[in-house]
Design a protein around this motif. Structure first.
Motif, mmCIF file in Angstrom:
data_model
loop_
_atom_site.group_PDB
_atom_site.id
_atom_site.type_symbol
_atom_site.label_atom_id
_atom_site.label_comp_id
_atom_site.label_asym_id
_atom_site.label_seq_id
_atom_site.Cartn_x
_atom_site.Cartn_y
_atom_site.Cartn_z
ATOM 1 N N ARG A 16 8.343 6.003 4.076
ATOM 2 C CA ARG A 16 8.393 4.727 3.365
ATOM 3 C C ARG A 16 8.088 3.674 4.406
ATOM 4 N N VAL A 17 6.971 2.982 4.212
ATOM 5 C CA VAL A 17 6.458 2.052 5.220
ATOM 6 C C VAL A 17 6.750 0.610 4.820
ATOM 7 N N THR A 18 7.185 -0.179 5.788
ATOM 8 C CA THR A 18 7.359 -1.611 5.600
ATOM 9 C C THR A 18 6.336 -2.329 6.472
ATOM 10 N N PRO A 19 5.259 -2.851 5.859
ATOM 11 C CA PRO A 19 4.307 -3.639 6.651
ATOM 12 C C PRO A 19 4.904 -5.004 6.980
ATOM 13 N N LYS A 40 11.900 6.248 7.308
ATOM 14 C CA LYS A 40 11.600 4.819 7.215
ATOM 15 C C LYS A 40 10.845 4.379 8.452
ATOM 16 N N ARG A 42 8.521 0.988 10.088
ATOM 17 C CA ARG A 42 8.074 -0.404 9.946
ATOM 18 C C ARG A 42 6.987 -0.667 10.973
ATOM 19 N N ALA A 47 -0.586 -5.233 5.389
ATOM 20 C CA ALA A 47 -1.184 -4.209 4.518
ATOM 21 C C ALA A 47 -2.496 -4.745 3.956
ATOM 22 N N SER A 79 -0.017 2.651 -0.893
ATOM 23 C CA SER A 79 1.369 2.585 -1.333
ATOM 24 C C SER A 79 2.299 2.520 -0.125
ATOM 25 N N ARG A 80 3.517 2.057 -0.346
ATOM 26 C CA ARG A 80 4.523 2.108 0.726
ATOM 27 C C ARG A 80 4.986 3.538 0.975
ATOM 28 N N LYS A 82 4.170 7.298 1.509
ATOM 29 C CA LYS A 82 3.011 8.043 1.990
ATOM 30 C C LYS A 82 3.399 9.469 2.362
#
Length: 107
Positions: A16-19, A40, A42, A47, A79-80, A82
């Motif tokens: 789960r990516v937080t740009p 998780k 970041r 994005a 998508s967040r 991946k």
């Protein structure tokens, strides 16, 4: 349960990516509402135009000690959430991921 699966070529892992997250870092594990566990991550990159995806693959390559070419996005490019494949010794990659996420428990 680990958010990665082993194969003969390496591992695949759920992220789960937080740009625009302020820094490039692996924040540990997170349990999603549907019960899936993800790693998780970041990144500072935005994005836009694949910049965040590039930052994610570079971060994972650096953290796992593999060439950037050995990290590729299997699904979720826009998508967040991946799925990422990392080529290499699956046992060593799993141990490295366990160490990277161990100090940061699932939320």
């Amino acid at each position: 349960m680990d958010p990665w699966r082993y194969s003969t070529q390496g591992i695949s892992l759920a992220l789960r990516v937080t740009p625009r997250g302020g820094r490039d870092d692996i924040d540990g594990l997170e349990t999603l509402a549907d019960g899936r566990v993800v790693v998780k991550v970041r990144v500072r990159a935005i994005a836009d135009g694949g910049e965040a995806n590039r930052a994610v693959t570079e971060l994972l390559a650096r953290a796992l000690g593999v060439p950037k070419a050995d990290v590729r996005i299997l699904s979720g490019a826009t998508s967040r959430l991946k799925q990422i494949a990392v080529a290499g010794d699956p046992r060593k990659l799993g141990e490295a991921l366990r160490e990277l996420t161990a100090a940061k428990p699932a939320e």
